[in-house]
Design an enzyme around this catalytic site. Structure first.
Site, PDB file in Angstrom:
ATOM      1  N   SER A 236       0.831  -1.196   0.000  1.00  0.00           N
ATOM      2  CA  SER A 236       0.000   0.000   0.000  1.00  0.00           C
ATOM      3  C   SER A 236       0.875   1.258   0.000  1.00  0.00           C
ATOM      4  O   SER A 236       1.711   1.437  -0.874  1.00  0.00           O
ATOM      5  CB  SER A 236      -0.951  -0.056   1.201  1.00  0.00           C
ATOM      6  OG  SER A 236      -1.974   0.896   1.096  1.00  0.00           O
ATOM      7  N   ASP A 354      -9.508  -6.296  -3.824  1.00  0.00           N
ATOM      8  CA  ASP A 354      -9.100  -5.061  -3.156  1.00  0.00           C
ATOM      9  C   ASP A 354     -10.058  -3.919  -3.514  1.00  0.00           C
ATOM     10  O   ASP A 354     -10.225  -3.578  -4.681  1.00  0.00           O
ATOM     11  CB  ASP A 354      -7.671  -4.699  -3.582  1.00  0.00           C
ATOM     12  CG  ASP A 354      -7.080  -3.591  -2.729  1.00  0.00           C
ATOM     13  OD1 ASP A 354      -7.837  -2.939  -1.981  1.00  0.00           O
ATOM     14  OD2 ASP A 354      -5.854  -3.386  -2.803  1.00  0.00           O
ATOM     15  N   HIS A 382      -6.955  -6.399  -0.148  1.00  0.00           N
ATOM     16  CA  HIS A 382      -5.886  -5.446   0.145  1.00  0.00           C
ATOM     17  C   HIS A 382      -4.843  -6.038   1.082  1.00  0.00           C
ATOM     18  O   HIS A 382      -3.650  -5.771   0.940  1.00  0.00           O
ATOM     19  CB  HIS A 382      -6.482  -4.172   0.757  1.00  0.00           C
ATOM     20  CG  HIS A 382      -5.528  -3.028   0.801  1.00  0.00           C
ATOM     21  ND1 HIS A 382      -5.049  -2.401  -0.332  1.00  0.00           N
ATOM     22  CD2 HIS A 382      -4.947  -2.383   1.859  1.00  0.00           C
ATOM     23  CE1 HIS A 382      -4.216  -1.428   0.009  1.00  0.00           C
ATOM     24  NE2 HIS A 382      -4.137  -1.392   1.333  1.00  0.00           N
TER      25      HIS A 382
END
Length: 412
Positions: A236, A354, A382
């Protein structure tokens, strides 16, 4: 100083962040954690596992041309926003777990529109020669021409270090399965807690959580532990720090792995975000935010996922830190040209479910990068490294061991 050390160790045991931490260079504990002072009063908890190797660990084969590729491309950004990328170097092929080289033909020309906030356009394919079009004025032209040796990195090689960098709201604990997996294979691994996360110190000022402040923290960690061949793994927001380090230290960064990192766009905080609310309001909304994160970050929302979230110490930061982190994501330099300049091989891993990062963003990233492989995990979201640890570990390990078949011996 003794109080600071005690607070840091207490934080490690109880999972609580101390409010104040004094000056400290570094303190290493018996359980593999290090508390490193990157700036006065700014202390990061780091997981550093050093494998037990023979006195003279195995070194990679000295074959000079093996795994060497010529990285050559010309990047032209026109005033109308169009981005022209001409790949002129060696083709790089791989059978890496059926990954696809999303950059297409190595000796091809790709013409793209610069992405904006309204959406991410797809690949336009091979463009016609610029001379056949209306003459355009170039705003910026970047030429890359270098040879890069990409080799297999084994756990028995003493010059290899794996760095794991988490994102907003996470901690080094989200990498638990990966750290154990690679440590057992003999790799040296380093995983820090970002400032305000996990057991790192939490400065009480918002300026401590800007992209640039956190990037300098990661620079300090990298310079402290880096060796000859370093592999960066980011998740991320952590992907942006990996990109920053790869751009700053091209000779030291050997490979990069981006997990649900998003597209190659400059960072800019949203003006209409829930995280712009006052910290006291965010604190009251924290149960709703945690539930929303669970729903968006995992493909399933059962008891197992809740336990994984708890064990990974994810989304367990103060409302002040969370707000400062979100509003501090300003990095105008990190645009598509910046990413296109990278000459390091990159593996992109995307969890199909995600809801934070659409797969189109990672596809766009793969189009921009010079040597990129995109792998989509159908069962993941995610937090794919927590949901599908075995799949992620296997994929990461194969990329770490991968080296290209193309040699540069015949490249002029």
């Amino acid at each position: 100083m003794l109080t600071s050390i005690a607070d840091g160790l207490l934080c490690c045991l109880l999972g609580k962040t101390p409010n104040a931490v004094g000056p400290l260079d570094s303190v290493e504990s018996d359980d593999g954690y290090t508390f490193l002072e990157v700036k006065p009063g700014r202390i990061l908890r780091i997981r550093h596992n050093i494998p037990k190797r023979p006195e003279f660990p195995e070194e990679p084969e000295p074959a000079e041309e093996r795994g060497t590729v010529r990285c050559k491309r010309r990047i032209t950004l026109y005033r109308n926003g169009q981005l022209l990328i001409e790949n002129l170097g060696d083709a790089v092929r791989s059978e890496l777990l059926q990954c696809h080289n999303a950059s297409g033909d190595a000796n091809g020309t790709v013409e793209l529109e610069m992405s904006d906030a309204t959406g991410i356009p797809g690949k336009d394919g091979a463009a016609a020669a610029p001379g056949k079009r209306r003459k355009r004025k170039a705003k910026k032209v970047v030429s890359i021409d270098c040879k890069k040796r990409i080799t297999s990195c084994k756990g028995t090689h003493g010059d290899v270090v794996l760095f794991f960098i988490h994102g907003v709201g996470g901690s080094l604990d989200i990498w638990k399965e990966q750290l154990e997996f690679f440590s057992k294979l003999g790799y040296e691994v380093v995983a820090p807690d970002l400032a305000g996360h996990g057991c790192s110190s939490a400065p009480p000022v918002a300026a401590a959580y800007t992209f640039y402040a956190l990037a300098e923290d990661m620079r300090a960690v990298f310079k402290r532990y880096a060796k000859k061949r370093n592999i960066l793994i980011g998740h991320s927001y952590g992907v942006s720090f990996c990109t920053f380090l790869a751009h700053e230290y091209p000779e030291l960064v050997h490979k990069v792995i981006m997990i649900n990192g998003g597209g190659p766009t400059a960072l800019e905080p949203s003006l209409c975000s829930i995280f712009n609310l006052p910290p006291c309001v965010l604190h009251c909304l924290s149960p709703c935010l945690a539930w929303s994160f669970l729903k968006a970050g995992f493909a399933r929302q059962g008891a197992k996922e809740k336990q994984l979230l708890k064990e990974g110490n994810a989304f367990n930061v103060s409302s002040f830190v969370l707000r400062a982190m979100m509003s501090g994501q300003y990095w105008p330099e990190g645009d598509e040209v910046y990413h296109a300049e990278l000459a390091v091989p990159v593996l992109l891993v995307h969890g199909m479910h995600d809801k934070f990062v659409p797969v189109e963003e990672d596809q766009r990233m793969a189009e921009i990068l010079l040597i990129a492989f995109l792998k989509v995990i159908d069962e993941g979201s995610h937090m794919v490294m927590l949901e599908c640890p075995d799949t992620v570990n296997t994929l990461l390990h194969e990329f770490v061991l991968w080296e290209p078949d193309t040699a540069a011996g015949d490249t002029k």
